[in-house]
Design an enzyme around this catalytic site. Structure first.
Site, mmCIF file in Angstrom:
data_model
loop_
_atom_site.group_PDB
_atom_site.id
_atom_site.type_symbol
_atom_site.label_atom_id
_atom_site.label_comp_id
_atom_site.label_asym_id
_atom_site.label_seq_id
_atom_site.Cartn_x
_atom_site.Cartn_y
_atom_site.Cartn_z
ATOM 1 C CD GLU A 1 -21.182 -35.599 -71.353
ATOM 2 O OE1 GLU A 1 -21.980 -35.384 -70.570
ATOM 3 O OE2 GLU A 1 -20.043 -35.890 -71.105
ATOM 4 C CE LYS A 27 -20.702 -35.804 -66.310
ATOM 5 N NZ LYS A 27 -21.705 -35.491 -67.262
#
Length: 206
Positions: free
Chosen positions: A41, A129
């Site tokens: 990420e 998330k």
């Protein structure tokens, strides 16, 4: 489940990579791959992030390169154009969700409260998330949210490390953990720490 999300679920870990210069991209990403973790990420809050994602897409086709810290439509469009395979936000953005849906790219919006979970669900997202995990009750809060929202799976990020990784991953509603602890130091240190993190994650069976 989307193929990208399925791959993340299999890997169990998503390194959060903040690159200050483009020159750092190739050795850092190569170290992750050598350590057995072909996913990253790449935080979109640095000037070289867009080019780093493009480099990752071109030089490391085996790497699942996504963009993190994406907070608006313009960033999202640039990240996807550069080759990002998934998008992660610290919060839940309707603008970002709309772009991701249009482009067919998985989106992991950030949440910490029941209201934010409901907003994400209303936009069609159930893989979320949980950020910053350590500052908002960690696993205890995730378990409480899971009781109210059994259809949701979480990726805690922020305050996750080698000391609590297995505890997080052992909970059935956590599909992966995000963290930056494995991407600190030299490429050799990153490779070593990543390999250790992968080994820890492999010890968890659900």
């Amino acid at each position: 489940m989307n193929d990208v999300l399925e791959k993340i679920k299999q890997l169990k870990l998503v390194p959060v990579v903040t690159l200050k210069t483009l020159e750092d991209a190739e050795p850092t990403l190569a170290a992750l791959i050598k350590g057995g973790l072909p996913v990253a990420e790449i935080c979109f809050r640095t000037d070289c992030a867009e080019e780093a994602i493009r480099l990752a897409s071109e030089k490391f086709p085996e790497l699942l390169a996504g963009a993190g810290t994406v907070i608006n439509k313009e960033q999202c469009e640039r990240a996807i154009a550069a080759g990002a395979k998934f998008i992660v936000s610290p919060g839940c953005s309707k603008q970002v969700a709309k772009v991701c849906r249009r482009e067919g790219v998985p989106y992991l919006p950030g949440v910490v409260t029941p209201t934010e979970v409901i907003k994400a669900l209303s936009l069609g997202y159930d893989h979320l998330k949980f950020f910053p995990a350590g500052d908002f009750g960690g696993l205890k809060t995730i378990k409480a949210l899971s009781a109210a929202f059994p259809q949701v799976s979480f990726m805690p990020t922020g305050g996750v490390g080698a000391d609590n990784l297995k505890e997080y991953l052992s909970f059935s509603k956590i599909f992966a953990c995000g963290g930056s602890w494995m991407v600190k130091g030299s490429p050799e240190e990153i490779e070593e720490t990543t390999r250790a993190a992968v080994a820890l994650a492999a010890e968890v069976t659900k």
